[in-house]
Enzyme design. Structure first.
Site, PDB file in Angstrom:
ATOM      1  N   SER A 100     -36.254  28.555 -39.878  1.00 58.75           N
ATOM      2  CA  SER A 100     -35.056  28.963 -40.609  1.00 58.75           C
ATOM      3  C   SER A 100     -35.038  30.468 -40.852  1.00 58.75           C
ATOM      4  O   SER A 100     -36.101  31.084 -41.007  1.00 58.75           O
ATOM      5  CB  SER A 100     -35.055  28.228 -41.950  1.00 58.75           C
ATOM      6  OG  SER A 100     -34.237  28.884 -42.881  1.00 58.75           O
ATOM      7  N   TYR A 141     -38.567  26.005 -49.842  1.00 64.30           N
ATOM      8  CA  TYR A 141     -38.049  25.616 -48.517  1.00 64.30           C
ATOM      9  C   TYR A 141     -38.524  26.624 -47.467  1.00 64.30           C
ATOM     10  O   TYR A 141     -39.069  26.245 -46.420  1.00 64.30           O
ATOM     11  CB  TYR A 141     -36.512  25.552 -48.565  1.00 64.30           C
ATOM     12  CG  TYR A 141     -35.873  25.415 -47.200  1.00 64.30           C
ATOM     13  CD1 TYR A 141     -36.041  24.255 -46.441  1.00 64.30           C
ATOM     14  CD2 TYR A 141     -35.109  26.452 -46.656  1.00 64.30           C
ATOM     15  CE1 TYR A 141     -35.467  24.136 -45.186  1.00 64.30           C
ATOM     16  CE2 TYR A 141     -34.530  26.333 -45.404  1.00 64.30           C
ATOM     17  CZ  TYR A 141     -34.710  25.167 -44.670  1.00 64.30           C
ATOM     18  OH  TYR A 141     -34.143  25.055 -43.422  1.00 64.30           O
TER      19      TYR A 141
HETATM   20  N1  LIG Z   1     -27.974  23.760 -40.956  1.00 67.71           N
HETATM   21  C1  LIG Z   1     -28.494  24.962 -41.176  1.00 67.71           C
HETATM   22  O1  LIG Z   1     -27.798  25.901 -41.544  1.00 67.71           O
HETATM   23  C2  LIG Z   1     -29.960  25.224 -40.925  1.00 67.71           C
HETATM   24  C3  LIG Z   1     -30.427  26.540 -41.033  1.00 67.71           C
HETATM   25  C4  LIG Z   1     -31.774  26.785 -40.824  1.00 67.71           C
HETATM   26  C5  LIG Z   1     -32.634  25.753 -40.490  1.00 67.71           C
HETATM   27  N2  LIG Z   1     -32.158  24.489 -40.410  1.00 67.71           N
HETATM   28  C6  LIG Z   1     -33.118  23.434 -40.063  1.00 67.71           C
HETATM   29  O2  LIG Z   1     -32.607  22.705 -38.961  1.00 67.71           O
HETATM   30  C7  LIG Z   1     -33.002  21.333 -39.038  1.00 67.71           C
HETATM   31  C8  LIG Z   1     -31.789  20.453 -38.980  1.00 67.71           C
HETATM   32  O3  LIG Z   1     -30.939  20.801 -40.068  1.00 67.71           O
HETATM   33  P1  LIG Z   1     -29.551  20.078 -40.348  1.00 67.71           P
HETATM   34  O4  LIG Z   1     -28.619  21.103 -40.864  1.00 67.71           O
HETATM   35  O5  LIG Z   1     -29.173  19.240 -39.179  1.00 67.71           O
HETATM   36  O6  LIG Z   1     -29.981  19.165 -41.582  1.00 67.71           O
HETATM   37  P2  LIG Z   1     -29.691  17.615 -41.862  1.00 67.71           P
HETATM   38  O7  LIG Z   1     -30.171  17.360 -43.245  1.00 67.71           O
HETATM   39  O8  LIG Z   1     -28.271  17.293 -41.528  1.00 67.71           O
HETATM   40  O9  LIG Z   1     -30.622  16.904 -40.796  1.00 67.71           O
HETATM   41  C9  LIG Z   1     -31.964  16.560 -41.033  1.00 67.71           C
HETATM   42  C10 LIG Z   1     -32.103  15.061 -40.783  1.00 67.71           C
HETATM   43  O10 LIG Z   1     -33.476  14.747 -40.937  1.00 67.71           O
HETATM   44  C11 LIG Z   1     -33.594  13.538 -41.653  1.00 67.71           C
HETATM   45  N3  LIG Z   1     -34.879  13.591 -42.353  1.00 67.71           N
HETATM   46  C12 LIG Z   1     -35.235  14.339 -43.422  1.00 67.71           C
HETATM   47  N4  LIG Z   1     -36.508  14.114 -43.750  1.00 67.71           N
HETATM   48  C13 LIG Z   1     -36.986  13.213 -42.853  1.00 67.71           C
HETATM   49  C14 LIG Z   1     -38.237  12.589 -42.671  1.00 67.71           C
HETATM   50  N5  LIG Z   1     -39.250  12.829 -43.511  1.00 67.71           N
HETATM   51  N6  LIG Z   1     -38.395  11.718 -41.648  1.00 67.71           N
HETATM   52  C15 LIG Z   1     -37.357  11.442 -40.798  1.00 67.71           C
HETATM   53  N7  LIG Z   1     -36.128  11.995 -40.955  1.00 67.71           N
HETATM   54  C16 LIG Z   1     -35.960  12.877 -41.958  1.00 67.71           C
HETATM   55  C17 LIG Z   1     -32.416  13.506 -42.603  1.00 67.71           C
HETATM   56  O11 LIG Z   1     -32.046  12.188 -42.959  1.00 67.71           O
HETATM   57  C18 LIG Z   1     -31.337  14.213 -41.792  1.00 67.71           C
HETATM   58  O12 LIG Z   1     -30.506  13.285 -41.109  1.00 67.71           O
HETATM   59  C19 LIG Z   1     -33.819  21.227 -40.323  1.00 67.71           C
HETATM   60  O13 LIG Z   1     -35.175  21.397 -40.009  1.00 67.71           O
HETATM   61  C20 LIG Z   1     -33.334  22.394 -41.150  1.00 67.71           C
HETATM   62  O14 LIG Z   1     -34.304  22.795 -42.083  1.00 67.71           O
HETATM   63  C21 LIG Z   1     -30.843  24.192 -40.607  1.00 67.71           C
END
Ligand SMILES: NC(=O)c1ccc[n+]([C@@H]2O[C@H](COP(=O)([O-])OP(=O)(O)OC[C@H]3O[C@@H](n4cnc5c(N)ncnc54)[C@H](O)[C@@H]3O)[C@@H](O)[C@H]2O)c1
Length: 336
Positions: free
Chosen positions: A133, A158
């Site tokens: 991130s 985080y």
């Molecule tokens: N969306 C953003 O702006 C952004 C920015 C930087 C980093 N990220 C990273 O990208 C990745 C995806 O983000 P996103 O926006 O799709 O988030 P999201 O919350 O929509 O997707 C994450 C998914 O992982 C599942 N999950 C969480 N913990 C889990 C576990 N222990 N076991 C199995 N499943 C689990 C959740 O149910 C969810 O569906 C994450 O690692 C997030 O930290 C996202």
């Protein structure tokens, strides 16, 4: 992807995970196993609707509900499947939530991540790609943020978990020679996005006639990155493969937006789509408040490494991406 590959995508019901699965299923003959624990951090109905869209494509997609922090579940999954590529997008996301809910960050983002590394150590894959991130840059004032910058002062739990993942991945790639690539995503937005993120929650509040809180009195900048650009970046990295044992890339738009300008573009888009009245004055709905704990003032990606190695950098203009989000919201979201 030309050859039939077996790919594990964790967090497959999440925003980025489901978008990646959808493109892979539509454009390749890859065999995909998606796992997700379907937690209720935000609307489970939205996660289910993403999942049913994937299942409705009738391609080679198998969904398994499970938790990456459950070591026996992960071990069994790797014993039963021979994965070529693993993309870890499962995590507890969100900076603000980590202030009051630290446990789940440690269990999903640290223990879960470690379980995957150990499983990969015992069942090596050709490439492990995982989400980091932009938050790892903390309040760095050296902009744009480069992967060469120091990132040892994360200002939220985080961010600290994401930085820890990068360090753990480095060690595992070094010790066991399994190529690993970390992707630092910058504020991802778009259709079927995350309701906890500002562009989404602002939309919901404005449509209910409520005020929205703008932190740091509006003096914040975010590098908003459209979901299709994030997916394109991941796909190119999957297709071309790793260029070295360990790599880190920023995937961001390299065009930071001031929050007040962002909010005015959002309200214009809501007016143009007849979700708000033509005479709506956004200024009446803004509450300018102080900075939130754990938040950073600005994010701004230097994507030259991604451009050099994979010939790509995100460039969808904010107005265009917001237009697509608002159209999706208008057509779908109220039912979820
Ligand atoms: N969306 C953003 O702006 C952004 C920015 C930087 C980093 N990220 C990273 O990208 C990745 C995806 O983000 P996103 O926006 O799709 O988030 P999201 O919350 O929509 O997707 C994450 C998914 O992982 C599942 N999950 C969480 N913990 C889990 C576990 N222990 N076991 C199995 N499943 C689990 C959740 O149910 C969810 O569906 C994450 O690692 C997030 O930290 C996202």
């Amino acid at each position: 992807m030309r050859n039939k590959k077996k790919i594990l995508i964790t967090g497959s019901s999440g925003f980025i995970g489901a978008s990646l699965c959808k493109r892979l299923l539509m454009e390749s003959d890859a065999s995909i196993i998606g796992i997700d624990n379907m937690n209720d951090y935000y609307s489970v109905a939205l996660k289910r609707s993403r999942l049913s869209e994937l299942e409705g494509l009738k391609k080679d997609f198998t969904f398994i509900q499970g938790d990456i922090s459950d070591k026996s579940f992960i071990n069994k999954l790797f014993q039963e499947n021979d994965f070529d590529i693993v993309v870890n997008l499962a995590a507890q996301a969100g900076v603000r939530y980590s202030i009051d809910h630290p446990d789940v960050y440690i269990s999903s983002n640290i223990i879960g991540f470690y379980n995957l590394l150990e499983a990969i150590r015992n069942h090596p894959v050709s490439h492990f790609i995982y989400a980091s991130s932009s938050s790892v840059y903390g309040n760095s004032d050296s902009v744009p943020f480069s992967t060469k910058d120091r990132t040892d002062q994360p200002v939220s739990l985080y961010a600290a978990t994401k930085k820890s993942d990068e360090l753990l991945a480095y060690t595992y790639s070094h010790l066991y020679h399994i190529p690993m690539t970390g992707l630092r995503f910058f504020t991802v937005y778009g259709p079927a996005g995350r309701p906890d993120m500002a562009y989404f929650s602002f939309t919901e509040k404005l449509l209910k006639g409520e005020k929205i809180r703008i932190f740091n009195y509006g003096k914040c900048q975010r590098d908003f990155t459209y979901i299709d650009d994030i997916v394109e970046g991941i796909l190119r990295i999957m297709e071309k493969g790793p260029l070295r044992e360990y790599s880190l890339y920023n995937i961001g738009n390299s065009h930071p937006e001031n929050l007040l300008e962002f909010v005015s573009t959002l309200s214009e888009t809501l007016i143009e789509n007849q979700l708000l009245p033509a005479d709506y004055d956004i200024q009446e709905y803004l509450e300018l408040v102080e900075m939130q704990l754990g938040d950073v003032v600005a994010t701004y990606a230097d994507t030259s490494a991604l451009q050099n190695d994979y010939g790509f950098h995100p460039d969808t203009p904010l107005k265009e991406g917001l237009e697509r989000f608002v159209r999706w919201y208008k057509e779908n979201y109220r039912e979820l």
